[in-house]
Structure formats: C-alpha cells, structure tokens
Write a protein that holds these residues in place. Structure first.
Motif, short mmCIF file in Angstrom:
data_model
loop_
_atom_site.label_atom_id
_atom_site.label_comp_id
_atom_site.label_asym_id
_atom_site.label_seq_id
_atom_site.Cartn_x
_atom_site.Cartn_y
_atom_site.Cartn_z
N UNK A 187 37.26 40.24 58.93
CA UNK A 187 36.21 39.62 58.03
C UNK A 187 34.85 39.77 58.62
N UNK A 188 33.67 40.02 57.76
CA UNK A 188 32.57 40.33 58.25
C UNK A 188 31.57 40.53 56.77
N UNK A 189 30.44 40.72 57.30
CA UNK A 189 29.24 40.84 56.12
C UNK A 189 28.51 42.15 56.33
N UNK A 190 28.50 42.84 55.23
CA UNK A 190 27.61 44.10 55.34
C UNK A 190 26.24 43.85 54.70
N UNK A 191 25.26 44.21 55.26
CA UNK A 191 23.89 44.10 54.72
C UNK A 191 23.10 45.38 54.46
#
Length: 255
Positions: free
Chosen positions: A96-100
């Motif tokens: 789980x993570x965040x792409x910017x």
C-alpha cells in the motif's frame, strides 16, 4: 492507551487491516471468488471510498511545486522524476502506498500479473484506460497489424479496451483483478494528482509478478470505443518514465 478499534484508529490503519483480511486468501487466478472474499472486498472498497488526502496528511500540489525529500534522480535520467511513490506498508499479501504524478505525467500502460488492485484518487484528476488480454480469438478479431522491423510476434498481445474514465477525489475507487482491467495506463489530467494504491499480492519478479510495459500499435487510440479489440506490444520501460521515492507523512500503519 489507544484502543485497537474505534474512532481513534486512523482510516489508513483500518484500510490496511481490511486489505490484510481481504487478500490473505484470495481466489486463485481464473477461479470464481467466494462469498467471503466478495464481502471483504466490498468492505475494503467502502473504506477506500471514504479516505481523503487530509487523512494521509497530503497537501495538494500546484503545477510548479517541487516535492521535498525526493530520492536522488535516476542515474540515467536528469531532473526530478515525473512520478514519485510514498511507501505506507507492505506484507506478503499486499502493498500500500501513494503515487504522485506531476502535471502532464503518465504511468505508461503496464500489467499486474496475477494481482488484484484498488486505486483511489486523493487529489487532482486522472484518466485511467483499462485493458484485458484475450487468450482466444473472438468473432470481431482483427488481423495482426504490420509490425515494426524489430518487433517479434511473441511480444504481441491481443487485448480489448474495457474502459476509459476520469477519476477525482469524489469518485469511487478503480478496481482491477487478475482477469479484469489488469492492464492500465494512468494519466494526470489538468494538473498534479495523487492516488492511494493497493496491490495484492505485491510485485515480486521471483514469483512471476514482474511489471511489464506495453504500447498500443497503430490503428487504435485510448479514446476509441470501449470493448474494441486492439493489439499491444510488450516493450521495455519507456525512457521518459521513471519513479522516485519520497517520505510518507501520514499516520503510521501497524500490522
């Protein structure tokens, strides 16, 4: 002492726990999902629908903002990466993570072999084009296109464009499975954007879950009618795409 559940538990923590429950025993590739998986997956989608940028302590960026704490540039590239990733957590069952994405950036067409995924926009807008591989010819199959001189037939994938849609923070999550919408391209629309991403199980080349990139062969565009059969060609990672890393500022996740 903070309670294990209840109002004091961050939504990010609750999402991670639900992802662990959901993907601990997922259906096998090609197998119909059972009732328990479907119920847990529905709970996960509901939680992902609720999460917002503020829950992850993300501040929406302007087109001219430069992210702080980004990992050094790729040795073969110059300047800041078009895409960065904030790692939240990872287990054997999911990551789980965040792409910017910077304004105008894209995550090229790629696959998720044998994997499930849930994507939720935190701010900005993305356009997602989803494809499925076709294992067998269908009645509407088009003949293989003329290949570039260096292309090999083994690199071709007969596919179908399932959907092209735009997502914002007000949209529900975009969902993929091993058999449905497994190949997709993600484009930032009208400025920078960020999305929370769950993949289950995580990429792992040693277990046949490496990321492969593709390009659409001439004769079809991503704006074409859904359900249209197209030809994709497996390619190396595009030279204008690379992903950097930056710190995750949100609540800690413990599993």
């Amino acid at each position: 002492m903070m309670p294990a559940d209840g109002n004091m538990t961050s939504i990010v923590q609750r999402i991670a726990r639900q992802a662990l429950v959901t993907f601990r025993s997922p259906p096998r590739v090609g197998e119909e999902p059972g009732r328990s998986f479907l119920e847990n997956h529905s709970k996960l989608k509901s939680l992902m629908t609720e999460v917002r940028a503020a829950d992850l302590k993300l501040v929406p960026r302007r087109a001219d903002d430069s992210p702080a704490g980004v990992s050094p540039p790729h040795p073969y590239h110059h300047g800041a990466p078009p895409v960065t990733y904030m790692h939240i957590c990872e287990t054997d069952h999911f990551s789980m993570g965040v792409f910017l994405l910077k304004s105008g950036a894209s995550i090229p067409l790629h696959d998720h072999p044998g994997m499930h995924g849930v994507l939720k926009v935190m701010y900005g807008k993305v356009r997602i084009s989803c494809f499925d591989r076709l294992e067998r010819p269908t009645g509407g199959t088009q003949p293989a296109p003329s290949l570039p001189p260096a292309a090999q037939v083994g690199a071709l994938r007969r596919s179908v464009l399932r959907s092209t849609g735009e997502y914002t923070e007000e949209s529900g999550p975009c969902v993929l499975s091993p058999d449905r919408d497994n190949l997709h391209q993600i484009d930032a629309v009208d400025g920078p954007t960020a999305f929370m991403d769950i993949l289950a199980p995580p990429y792992d080349p040693d277990h046949g879950r490496d990321c492969h990139y593709y390009r659409l062969l001439p004769g079809a565009e991503l704006t074409d009618t859904e359900q249209k059969e197209v030809w994709l060609m497996k390619i190396s990672q595009p030279p204008d795409f690379w992903c950097g890393g930056e710190p995750y500022p949100g609540p800690e996740v413990c599993l």
